[in-house]
Structure formats: C-alpha cells, structure tokens
Design an enzyme around this catalytic site. Sequence first.
Site, PDB file in Angstrom:
ATOM      1  N   LYS A 123       0.828  -1.212   0.000  1.00  0.00           N
ATOM      2  CA  LYS A 123       0.000   0.000   0.000  1.00  0.00           C
ATOM      3  C   LYS A 123       0.864   1.264   0.000  1.00  0.00           C
ATOM      4  CE  LYS A 123      -2.892   0.367   3.647  1.00  0.00           C
ATOM      5  NZ  LYS A 123      -3.009   1.691   4.270  1.00  0.00           N
ATOM      6  N   SER A 124       1.871   1.295   0.848  1.00  0.00           N
ATOM      7  CA  SER A 124       2.729   2.493   0.934  1.00  0.00           C
ATOM      8  C   SER A 124       3.415   2.766  -0.404  1.00  0.00           C
ATOM      9  CB  SER A 124       3.824   2.286   1.982  1.00  0.00           C
ATOM     10  OG  SER A 124       3.278   2.249   3.260  1.00  0.00           O
ATOM     11  N   GLY A 179      -4.891   7.846   5.554  1.00  0.00           N
ATOM     12  CA  GLY A 179      -3.996   8.851   6.119  1.00  0.00           C
ATOM     13  C   GLY A 179      -2.835   9.142   5.185  1.00  0.00           C
ATOM     14  N   SER A 191       7.786   9.193  11.357  1.00  0.00           N
ATOM     15  CA  SER A 191       6.596   9.040  10.516  1.00  0.00           C
ATOM     16  C   SER A 191       6.987   9.171   9.055  1.00  0.00           C
ATOM     17  CB  SER A 191       5.555  10.111  10.857  1.00  0.00           C
ATOM     18  OG  SER A 191       4.576  10.152   9.833  1.00  0.00           O
ATOM     19  N   GLN A 221       4.953   9.120   6.617  1.00  0.00           N
ATOM     20  CA  GLN A 221       3.990   9.972   5.915  1.00  0.00           C
ATOM     21  C   GLN A 221       4.425  11.431   5.994  1.00  0.00           C
ATOM     22  OE1 GLN A 221       0.243   9.020   7.765  1.00  0.00           O
ATOM     23  NE2 GLN A 221       0.054   7.077   6.698  1.00  0.00           N
ATOM     24  N   ASP A 234       2.691  -1.476  11.497  1.00  0.00           N
ATOM     25  CA  ASP A 234       1.374  -1.885  10.976  1.00  0.00           C
ATOM     26  C   ASP A 234       1.091  -3.363  11.226  1.00  0.00           C
ATOM     27  OD1 ASP A 234       0.923   0.660  10.123  1.00  0.00           O
ATOM     28  OD2 ASP A 234       1.503   0.291   8.045  1.00  0.00           O
TER      29      ASP A 234
HETATM   30  C1  S3P Z   1       2.819   4.818   6.047  1.00  0.00           C
HETATM   31  C2  S3P Z   1       3.482   5.147   7.191  1.00  0.00           C
HETATM   32  C3  S3P Z   1       3.073   4.685   8.528  1.00  0.00           C
HETATM   33  C4  S3P Z   1       2.136   3.501   8.436  1.00  0.00           C
HETATM   34  C5  S3P Z   1       1.047   3.718   7.429  1.00  0.00           C
HETATM   35  C6  S3P Z   1       1.646   3.932   6.052  1.00  0.00           C
HETATM   36  C7  S3P Z   1       3.316   5.344   4.765  1.00  0.00           C
HETATM   37  O1  S3P Z   1       2.406   5.716   9.200  1.00  0.00           O
HETATM   38  O2  S3P Z   1       1.582   3.202   9.710  1.00  0.00           O
HETATM   39  O3  S3P Z   1       0.179   2.622   7.384  1.00  0.00           O
HETATM   40  O4  S3P Z   1       2.901   4.850   3.705  1.00  0.00           O
HETATM   41  O5  S3P Z   1       4.132   6.275   4.785  1.00  0.00           O
HETATM   42  P1  S3P Z   1       3.178   6.963   9.894  1.00  0.00           P
HETATM   43  O6  S3P Z   1       3.828   7.753   8.860  1.00  0.00           O
HETATM   44  O7  S3P Z   1       2.111   7.741  10.577  1.00  0.00           O
HETATM   45  O8  S3P Z   1       4.148   6.350  10.833  1.00  0.00           O
END
Ligand code: S3P
Length: 469
Positions: A23-24, A95, A176, A178, A329
């Site tokens: 997914k990421s 998110g 993080s 994200q 995750d």
């Molecule tokens: C993600 C980063 C993680 C992860 C999320 C996907 C990403 O969150 O828990 O499911 O794709 O960059 P955080 O950036 O809040 O740690």
Amino acid sequence: MKRWRVRTATSPLRGEVSVPGDKSIGHRALIFAALAEGDCVVRGLSGGLDNLATADALREMGVAIEREGSTARVGGVGLRGLRIPPGQLDCGNSGTTMRLLAGLLVAQRFGTRLVGDASLSRRPMKRLIEPLRARGGLIAGTVRLESQDLYAPLSVAPLLEHEHLIGLEHEMGVASAQVKTALLLSGLYARGLTAIREPVLSRDHTERMLRALGVPLERLGPMVVLDPSEWRGGWDPFEWEVPGDPSSAAFFLAAAHLVPKSEITVKSVCVNPTRTGFFDVLRAMGSTAYLLPQGDAAGDEPLADVLVERSVSLVGTRTGGELVTRMIDEVPAFAAMAAGARGRTEIRDAEELRVKESDRIATMTLVLRAFGVACEELEDGLRIEGGARLKAAHVQSGGDHRIAMSAAVLALRAEGETIVDDVDCVDTSFPGFAATLRALGADIVEEHVAADVDSAPRSGVVGSAGGAS
Ligand code: S3P
C-alpha cells in the site's frame, strides 16, 4: 455491511498465496508517475480503496489514470502540470493519501481542501502542518476544542506567482514516513535544502524511489537531505512493479503459527529492512519461517518469498524501540500470534498505534480479551499472556481493517464459531483477504447483513460468542 463467520481450524493451513501490492509503495508510485514527464505504467497495485483514493485525487487534478486489474497507466503531467480540482479532494480512510498530498499541494499555485472519513478526521495533523508552514506553505487544519492537535479537513491556499517554498531543517518528534514524505514532496519545489531527522528511521520507500528517479537526495542514518539546487527539476517516465505488502503477509504468517504444523508460502513480498521487524521478531520467538530472496523490484525494493515449513509453537517475547517502528502496521497480527505463544509477550514503544485507523492498543486489547486472552493495556503497548485456550468470540472491527483481519486469524485457534462484524473496512487494503485465507484451508465465510441489523454486542466494541456482554 459485511461480516465473517470463522470456525476453528481442524487441520494445518497449507498452500502458496500472493498478497496485494504494498500500500505504501502504491501511493508513492502513483504520485511519482503523475509527476513524471510522460506516460508511466505501475503494475501490481493493490485494489484497495486507499490506493484508489490517491488515484482519484490525482485524476481530479487532471492526471489521466486508466486502471486494468492491478495495472495503472498514468499520464504524467510533470512537476508543474497539476490543475485545480473542481471540488474538495476526498481521501476516504487513507492517512497516507491525505498527508502525502498535503506536502505536494502546499507547493501549487491553486488552492485545495482535503477531507476524509470520520476515522481520518480524528488523526493528528499538527506534526504535518507545522513544518509545512515553517517553509512557507499556507495550510490550515481544523481545531477541536477538546484537543491540542489539528485535524482534517485541511485547507491549502495557493502560492502566488512571486511566492515560493523555502528550505527546511526539521527534527521530527515521532518517526513518521507519511510526514517525512510530505516534507520531501514539498522540498522538490522549494528553494533550498530539505533536511529531516527522525528519532528512528521510518520506512524509506520515498527516499529509494526518488533516488531511483535521479532526485539528488542523500541519507545518513535517520537523516535525509534533499538538495534541489543543481537538479533539473523533473524525471523521465517509468514502468514499475509494486512488490507484495508485508503488512498483509503478516496475517498469514500469524495464522500459520496459530495453527500448528501449517506450511505456507507468501510470494514476492517486499522485504525492505525498514519493514521487516515482524519477520525478525518471529525468529526471536522460535519460528523457523525464512525468506527466499527474489531480487529487487523497481524503485530499489528487495523482494522475497516467505516460507513457513511445519510451523512450530512459539515462545513469548519482549519487543520495543526501533523494531516496533519496523513492524508498526503488523502489531495487531503480531498480538494475535502472541496469544498462541507460550508465556508472556510485551510490546512497548508503540504509542503511535493509538492514532492509526483506530486506537489499536485499545481495540486489540478488547479483541484479545473477547477470545479469553489475559491482556493488559499499557500506555505504549500491550502485555499478553499467551498459551491459554481461546474461545470463540463475537467481535467488531471498530472500522479498522487490521483489527478485522487479526480477529479472523485468532478465530482459527478459538473453539467454536467466531463472528467478526463490520469487515467492509478490509477493502481499504486487502479486498480478497477472506478468499485467500480460505484457499489455505481456513473455514471462513463472508456474508452480507443489512446495515440496520444490529448483530453486535450491545456494550463496547466486542463481546464473547453469542453476543452476551
Ligand atoms: C505509512 C506510514 C506509517 C504507516 C502507514 C503507512 C506510509 O504511518 O503506519 O500505514 O505509507 O508512509 P506513519 O507515517 O504515521 O508512521
């Protein structure tokens, strides 16, 4: 509304399965394809709603995206080619969509508004908004009286012709990926360096992909520096394959260890070291699971098949620190697996779980207790007494895909028939989950129930089987 009925596994799970694309990596591949100078192909994308939310938002900004199964053909418009969307951008439950796009949108010459569902609207955005503002981004979140943070909807105002983002040196309070990615995306448009330091290195897909695209980016441990001063300001079109999602693979590995003597293979999983905490902790618990390297996927992501040959029973462990960041995750799947291990398992330094799709420390505690597991909720994690006999339960997902899938794998070890309510959320990351678990020999049935039929226990998120609580 969908729910699952899951019965005790009476024989070992067996077989070879594939999981959806990570997914990421899927979100990032779509965004980088949209910003490329020409037509790109991204293969192996998950059909999950989260990646679709990113694709839809990019379409709204004038990017042509055609999907055929797990392949997307993306007409890249270049770094300066996005157009003002006709309305607000709906990020759904995702998110990653919201935070990554926010970093891109603060650099644009048009304004936007990012909205999400009820769960996403409860997730903290100050950690994103503050550094974006510090470099000149005009972004505002929604204030809530009862909290110190900022939330979606997010509003982004346009930069005028003579305005531009500036360099940024930022020390992140929490690791993080994200937020890091949002800052790097905004940094592509900034005049000056973007230097980010994390307390612990979070997943580094963005850094790997940007480097593969020729963006001048250096990494030194948990520090990353992007210096666009000598850069040509764009990249060529590409064809990429997204590797399998280790976070989805974790449910099958947990299931294989909850059902003794199981023999399973999960094909072509991303084993980027920033994502392999779950495999490492499995080994620490005595698992004989191993990785069979399969080369690299595009974007410099290592791949492997993950094999479990005649699963053995595990022993409890204590985990925390950087290992937890590398399996953040996977903690719900890990907690489910720990319930079947001998002795106590303790998970610490996992406070970030409180601000995921649900408060996963609280929801997982309730789920485990519903199955008869003695579990203590800690501020930053869980203490689980493993090895007890599990009884079937009637649980609700709390709208969180990873909680729903963890409950399904716990049910394989529990005596009787478990019901997991409200499993529509699983479509965000893994639409075929129940069918894949069934292919390994599990007795799991998916059924549709009218949304107004309240099959859930009356009090709290979960209850024991039969709904009495
Ligand atoms: C993600 C980063 C993680 C992860 C999320 C996907 C990403 O969150 O828990 O499911 O794709 O960059 P955080 O950036 O809040 O740690």
